[in-house]
Motif scaffolding. Structure first.
Motif, short mmCIF file in Angstrom:
data_model
loop_
_atom_site.label_atom_id
_atom_site.label_comp_id
_atom_site.label_asym_id
_atom_site.label_seq_id
_atom_site.Cartn_x
_atom_site.Cartn_y
_atom_site.Cartn_z
N HIS A 209 0.95 -1.24 0.04
CA HIS A 209 0.01 -0.11 -0.10
C HIS A 209 0.94 1.33 0.13
CE1 HIS A 209 -3.40 2.57 0.64
NE2 HIS A 209 -2.92 3.13 1.82
N HIS A 210 1.85 1.22 0.73
CA HIS A 210 2.91 2.27 0.83
C HIS A 210 3.63 2.83 -0.59
CE1 HIS A 210 2.13 2.75 5.07
NE2 HIS A 210 2.77 3.52 5.21
N TYR A 211 3.82 1.48 -1.12
CA TYR A 211 4.46 1.56 -2.45
C TYR A 211 3.49 2.06 -3.61
CZ TYR A 211 8.47 -1.30 -1.19
OH TYR A 211 9.59 -1.64 -0.42
N ARG A 212 2.41 1.70 -3.58
CA ARG A 212 1.33 2.22 -4.35
C ARG A 212 0.97 3.72 -4.20
NH1 ARG A 212 -2.76 -2.11 -5.95
NH2 ARG A 212 -4.39 -0.52 -5.95
N GLN A 213 1.10 4.41 -2.88
CA GLN A 213 1.26 5.79 -2.64
C GLN A 213 2.45 6.43 -2.83
OE1 GLN A 213 -0.92 5.92 1.06
NE2 GLN A 213 -2.71 5.82 0.25
N GLY A 214 3.64 5.90 -3.21
CA GLY A 214 4.98 6.44 -3.23
C GLY A 214 5.26 7.05 -2.08
N LYS A 215 5.15 6.37 -0.60
CA LYS A 215 5.36 6.83 0.34
C LYS A 215 7.27 6.81 0.47
CE LYS A 215 1.57 7.79 2.31
NZ LYS A 215 0.80 7.10 3.45
N PRO A 216 7.77 7.77 1.24
CA PRO A 216 9.00 7.38 1.62
C PRO A 216 9.61 6.34 2.16
CG PRO A 216 8.34 9.67 2.22
CD PRO A 216 7.25 8.74 1.90
N VAL A 217 10.61 5.60 1.85
CA VAL A 217 11.04 4.44 2.22
C VAL A 217 11.23 4.17 3.77
CG1 VAL A 217 13.53 4.78 2.07
CG2 VAL A 217 12.97 2.42 1.82
N ARG A 218 11.57 5.29 4.54
CA ARG A 218 11.67 5.44 6.20
C ARG A 218 10.36 5.17 6.47
NH1 ARG A 218 15.03 9.88 9.05
NH2 ARG A 218 16.46 9.10 8.10
N ARG A 219 9.32 5.96 5.97
CA ARG A 219 7.93 5.71 6.43
C ARG A 219 7.20 4.29 6.14
NH1 ARG A 219 3.64 10.41 4.92
NH2 ARG A 219 5.12 11.53 5.76
N THR A 220 7.81 3.79 5.11
CA THR A 220 7.16 2.52 4.84
C THR A 220 7.90 1.42 5.76
OG1 THR A 220 7.12 3.16 2.35
CG2 THR A 220 7.11 0.65 2.79
N PRO B 203 10.94 3.96 -3.97
CA PRO B 203 12.14 4.45 -3.18
C PRO B 203 12.91 3.82 -2.35
CG PRO B 203 9.97 5.94 -2.95
CD PRO B 203 9.65 4.46 -3.63
N GLY B 204 14.05 3.65 -2.60
CA GLY B 204 15.13 2.74 -2.22
C GLY B 204 15.85 3.38 -0.59
N MET B 205 16.55 2.92 -0.10
CA MET B 205 17.30 3.41 1.01
C MET B 205 18.41 4.14 0.47
SD MET B 205 16.38 2.16 4.12
CE MET B 205 17.52 2.19 5.14
N PRO B 206 18.67 5.31 1.25
CA PRO B 206 19.64 6.31 0.80
C PRO B 206 20.96 5.41 0.74
CG PRO B 206 18.98 6.69 3.26
CD PRO B 206 18.24 5.61 2.57
N PRO B 207 21.97 5.91 0.17
CA PRO B 207 23.44 5.20 -0.06
C PRO B 207 23.78 5.27 1.28
CG PRO B 207 23.07 6.93 -1.67
CD PRO B 207 21.93 7.19 -0.79
N ALA B 208 24.94 3.94 1.61
CA ALA B 208 25.61 3.78 2.76
C ALA B 208 26.15 5.01 3.35
CB ALA B 208 26.38 2.73 2.70
N HIS B 209 26.85 5.89 2.45
CA HIS B 209 27.75 6.98 2.97
C HIS B 209 26.83 8.18 3.20
CE1 HIS B 209 26.93 7.90 -1.45
NE2 HIS B 209 26.85 9.39 -1.01
N GLU B 210 25.34 8.17 3.18
CA GLU B 210 24.43 9.05 3.92
C GLU B 210 23.68 8.48 4.84
OE1 GLU B 210 21.65 10.36 0.47
OE2 GLU B 210 23.37 10.96 -0.82
N TRP B 211 24.09 7.49 5.31
CA TRP B 211 23.28 7.18 6.75
C TRP B 211 23.73 7.98 7.83
CZ3 TRP B 211 24.44 0.93 6.22
CH2 TRP B 211 23.90 0.40 5.28
N ARG B 212 22.61 8.42 8.62
CA ARG B 212 22.73 9.28 9.77
C ARG B 212 21.77 8.86 10.53
NH1 ARG B 212 26.38 13.79 9.08
NH2 ARG B 212 26.25 13.78 11.20
N LEU B 213 22.28 9.11 12.05
CA LEU B 213 21.12 8.69 12.96
C LEU B 213 20.90 10.16 13.57
CD1 LEU B 213 22.23 5.76 14.97
CD2 LEU B 213 20.25 5.71 13.13
N PRO B 214 19.48 10.52 13.99
CA PRO B 214 19.36 11.68 14.96
C PRO B 214 20.06 12.03 16.14
CG PRO B 214 17.32 10.50 14.36
CD PRO B 214 18.48 9.49 14.19
N ARG B 215 20.70 13.05 16.29
CA ARG B 215 21.55 13.37 17.50
C ARG B 215 21.15 13.08 18.75
NH1 ARG B 215 24.69 19.03 16.87
NH2 ARG B 215 25.33 17.88 14.87
#
Length: 302
Positions: A87-98, A197-209
């Motif tokens: 359902h999230h894919y059909r609606q084009g939701k961001p991967v994190r929300r999915t 939408p896919g996961m961001p590249p590994a070099h962009e992985w960041r956690l909230p501070r």
């Protein structure tokens, strides 16, 4: 969204996965993959056509000898989060929300299942696991294995720690199932011309501070909890601290992939470093520092 050969093929794959649930050793692989055909079918078909594919699959799996109700129950369990993902894919939701929605769905279903078994059938799955562990460890002790150092208190401690770590195990398994389904479904849907939408590249992985603050608070509080404490806070920290440590290990991986991206390292280098990070959990401190301070700015190309 047509009733075509690809849809029939994915229905057949779903059926084969359901039938393989009863095969020892293979069933673990099946559980990891079972969501994928459901996601693909839901994302590419109308709801009516999706039902027209799925209902026969479950009926056949139910009546085939060697499969039966157990396979169907497990399949239905994973069908729900698969529908959420589709359902999230059909609606084009961001991967994190999915992924968050699917993860929470799996955890919620697991909790509901535990409650249903205990309240309706009078069976506590956690208690059953606890009893089996005690029997197994008791048999080991009765056979004289490590009889000099292994006592009943050791058995109780191991069983208690294992039971207390169940939330952590559930979360990790739910995340693994979600990640596998997202990765494979996205590639499968590309064959249908659907851009997911896919996961961001590994070099962009960041956690909230803010997670650094939570981690430090958890570590400090854990220092003041006496050994053997069975309070809710103790159990929560027993699960929270390792999960946060693992999250910062992933952050550390992202940091080294970032360095590789900036410095032009060979692709295997950050992969090998990531393996080392997984082997030595204390190195997660690198991820803590990376999340807490703007270290990456020092390495960015200008």
């Amino acid at each position: 969204m047509k009733f075509g050969g690809k849809s029939i093929l994915w229905s057949a794959i779903a059926l084969l996965l359901l039938l393989s649930m009863g095969v020892p050793l293979l069933n673990w692989l099946t559980v990891a993959l079972i969501m994928v055909p459901f996601v693909v079918l839901y994302a590419t078909l109308s709801r009516g056509m999706f039902a027209a594919h799925i209902v026969p699959v479950f009926l056949i799996a139910f009546f085939v000898p060697g499969s039966g109700p157990a396979s169907v129950i497990i399949g239905l369990f994973f069908l729900v989060p698969a529908i959420v993902m589709g359902h999230h894919y059909r609606q084009g939701k961001p991967v994190r929300r999915t992924m968050t929605a699917v993860l929470l769905t799996i955890l919620g279903l697991a909790l509901v299942e535990l409650l249903v078994f205990e309240s309706v059938f009078g069976v506590s799955l956690i208690r059953e696991m606890q009893d089996r562990m005690q029997d197994m460890l008791g048999n080991v002790a009765s056979q004289g294995v490590m009889s000099d150092i292994w006592t009943a208190e050791n058995t109780d401690m191991v069983v208690k720690m294992t039971v207390q770590a169940i939330p952590q195990a559930l979360l990790l398994m739910a995340f693994a199932a979600t990640a596998v389904a997202q990765y494979l479904s996205r590639r499968a849907l590309a064959g249908f011309g659907m851009a997911v939408p896919g996961m961001p590249p590994a070099h962009e992985w960041r956690l909230p501070r803010v997670l650094v603050t939570y981690y430090l608070i958890a570590l400090v509080v854990q220092m003041f909890i006496p050994a053997g404490d069975n309070s809710f806070l103790s159990v929560a920290l027993l699960n929270l601290v390792p999960l946060l440590r693992m999250a910062f290990t992933v952050q550390a991986m992202g940091f080294f992939f970032f360095l590789a991206h900036q410095k032009g390292w060979a692709k295997p280098v950050p992969v090998l470093i990531s393996i080392i990070l997984l082997i030595f959990p204390p190195l997660s401190l690198i991820g803590v520092l990376d999340a807490a301070f703007p270290i990456r700015k020092s390495f960015q190309k200008h």
